[in-house]
Motif scaffolding. Structure first.
Motif, mmCIF file in Angstrom:
data_model
loop_
_atom_site.group_PDB
_atom_site.id
_atom_site.type_symbol
_atom_site.label_atom_id
_atom_site.label_comp_id
_atom_site.label_asym_id
_atom_site.label_seq_id
_atom_site.Cartn_x
_atom_site.Cartn_y
_atom_site.Cartn_z
ATOM 1 N N SER A 144 37.287 67.250 46.029
ATOM 2 C CA SER A 144 37.493 65.820 46.248
ATOM 3 C C SER A 144 36.828 65.067 45.098
ATOM 4 O O SER A 144 36.119 65.670 44.285
ATOM 5 C CB SER A 144 36.875 65.398 47.577
ATOM 6 O OG SER A 144 35.480 65.227 47.452
ATOM 7 N N ARG A 203 38.364 69.930 50.138
ATOM 8 C CA ARG A 203 39.252 69.674 51.270
ATOM 9 C C ARG A 203 40.514 70.523 51.189
ATOM 10 O O ARG A 203 40.920 70.947 50.109
ATOM 11 C CB ARG A 203 39.615 68.196 51.328
ATOM 12 C CG ARG A 203 40.295 67.678 50.077
ATOM 13 C CD ARG A 203 40.310 66.169 50.035
ATOM 14 N NE ARG A 203 40.844 65.673 48.768
ATOM 15 C CZ ARG A 203 40.845 64.415 48.393
ATOM 16 N NH1 ARG A 203 40.314 63.504 49.181
ATOM 17 N NH2 ARG A 203 41.352 64.050 47.237
ATOM 18 N N SER A 230 43.192 66.320 56.965
ATOM 19 C CA SER A 230 42.561 67.322 56.112
ATOM 20 C C SER A 230 41.490 68.100 56.863
ATOM 21 O O SER A 230 40.941 67.637 57.858
ATOM 22 C CB SER A 230 41.887 66.654 54.893
ATOM 23 O OG SER A 230 42.749 65.787 54.205
ATOM 24 N N TRP A 267 41.686 75.229 49.049
ATOM 25 C CA TRP A 267 40.606 74.260 48.896
ATOM 26 C C TRP A 267 40.696 73.592 47.533
ATOM 27 O O TRP A 267 40.859 74.256 46.511
ATOM 28 C CB TRP A 267 39.247 74.939 49.039
ATOM 29 C CG TRP A 267 38.979 75.450 50.417
ATOM 30 C CD1 TRP A 267 39.145 76.724 50.868
ATOM 31 C CD2 TRP A 267 38.503 74.691 51.534
ATOM 32 N NE1 TRP A 267 38.801 76.811 52.196
ATOM 33 C CE2 TRP A 267 38.400 75.588 52.631
ATOM 34 C CE3 TRP A 267 38.145 73.349 51.709
ATOM 35 C CZ2 TRP A 267 37.962 75.162 53.883
ATOM 36 C CZ3 TRP A 267 37.704 72.948 52.959
ATOM 37 C CH2 TRP A 267 37.612 73.835 54.027
ATOM 38 N N VAL A 308 37.831 69.247 55.751
ATOM 39 C CA VAL A 308 36.905 68.856 54.689
ATOM 40 C C VAL A 308 35.631 69.691 54.807
ATOM 41 O O VAL A 308 35.088 69.843 55.906
ATOM 42 C CB VAL A 308 36.574 67.353 54.767
ATOM 43 C CG1 VAL A 308 35.571 66.958 53.678
ATOM 44 C CG2 VAL A 308 37.856 66.526 54.616
ATOM 45 N N ARG A 309 35.170 70.206 53.667
ATOM 46 C CA ARG A 309 33.975 71.058 53.643
ATOM 47 C C ARG A 309 32.894 70.401 52.785
ATOM 48 O O ARG A 309 33.107 70.126 51.608
ATOM 49 C CB ARG A 309 34.332 72.438 53.089
ATOM 50 C CG ARG A 309 33.174 73.420 53.050
ATOM 51 C CD ARG A 309 33.678 74.837 52.815
ATOM 52 N NE ARG A 309 34.350 74.994 51.535
ATOM 53 C CZ ARG A 309 35.035 76.089 51.177
ATOM 54 N NH1 ARG A 309 35.161 77.098 52.046
ATOM 55 N NH2 ARG A 309 35.611 76.163 49.993
#
Length: 228
Positions: A23, A30, A49, A20, A51-52
């Motif tokens: 961004s 991500r 990707s 991780w 993405v979180r």
């Protein structure tokens, strides 16, 4: 930045090997599965990707020149007053804009700048809806998108069932549930696999079966000089 940028080679990432990274937007991280940056190295890139979004995080309104494809894996993603919990598939065509956010957090699978300029369709599909699934040649599928060059679906395969029966121009898979086996590689939920053109008879469901995001067709959005 280049990540798995040689599309003539197989690429795989298991969920327990996620790295991780932050961004540019606060609260959003991500995992870069593949990425081919523009010539100037700017943030805009052809990218795939995970993405979180942390709870309460958001992006400012922005436009996607090459389109954006999203599958919500967990939590809930919002666009204004529209909310998309896990299982929703979103397809935003080139030139479209949005302002994504998540009140309670979300994890999404995202593909950027990989659509045809001729693609003008905006799609919102609830893949958990019973009528979204059909039986096709012995397997269950949820059709998400199809044109002359690519096909996107969710697929449920029985134990030890092979994913491909014919050669493909290229393929990409994300394991949503179960187990995928590919030439000695074992991928569980969250595992990602990209395959070049060819016949891939070694790719099959494990003993528990598998549910997949599956895209087949030629890889789009690759800059000149990138191996296809």
């Amino acid at each position: 930045m280049l990540v798995n940028a040689d599309f003539s080679r197989r690429a795989a990432i298991a969920a327990d090997r996620y790295e991780w990274v932050r961004s540019p937007q606060y609260g959003v991280e991500r995992v870069m599965l593949d990425r081919v940056s523009a010539a100037d190295g700017h943030e805009k890139a052809r990218a795939t990707s995970i993405v979180r979004y942390a709870a309460g995080s958001h992006f400012p309104r922005h436009t996607h020149d090459g389109g954006e494809e999203i599958l919500v894996l967990s939590g809930c993603l919002s666009e204004g007053d529209r909310h998309y919990p896990a299982g929703w598939y979103l397809r935003n065509p080139p030139g479209s804009s949005h302002q994504p956010a998540s009140e309670h957090g979300a994890v999404i699978f995202v593909k950027l700048r990989q659509m045809s300029r001729a693609d003008t369709r905006t799609l919102r599909i609830d893949t958990h809806a019973p009528n979204a699934w059909i039986h096709d040649e012995g397997r269950e599928i949820c059709q998400l998108f199809s044109d002359d060059d690519e096909e996107v679906m969710l697929a449920r395969l029985a134990a030890h069932e092979y994913v491909f029966v014919d050669a493909v121009a290229g393929a990409e898979m994300l394991v949503l549930d179960g187990e995928l086996l590919a030439d000695g590689t074992r991928l569980l939920q969250g595992g990602w696999l990209r395959l070049p053109a060819g016949m891939h008879r070694d790719v099959k469901a494990g003993a528990r079966g598998v549910t997949l995001y599956l895209k087949t067709g030629a890889f789009r959005g690759l800059p000149e000089g990138v191996a296809r």
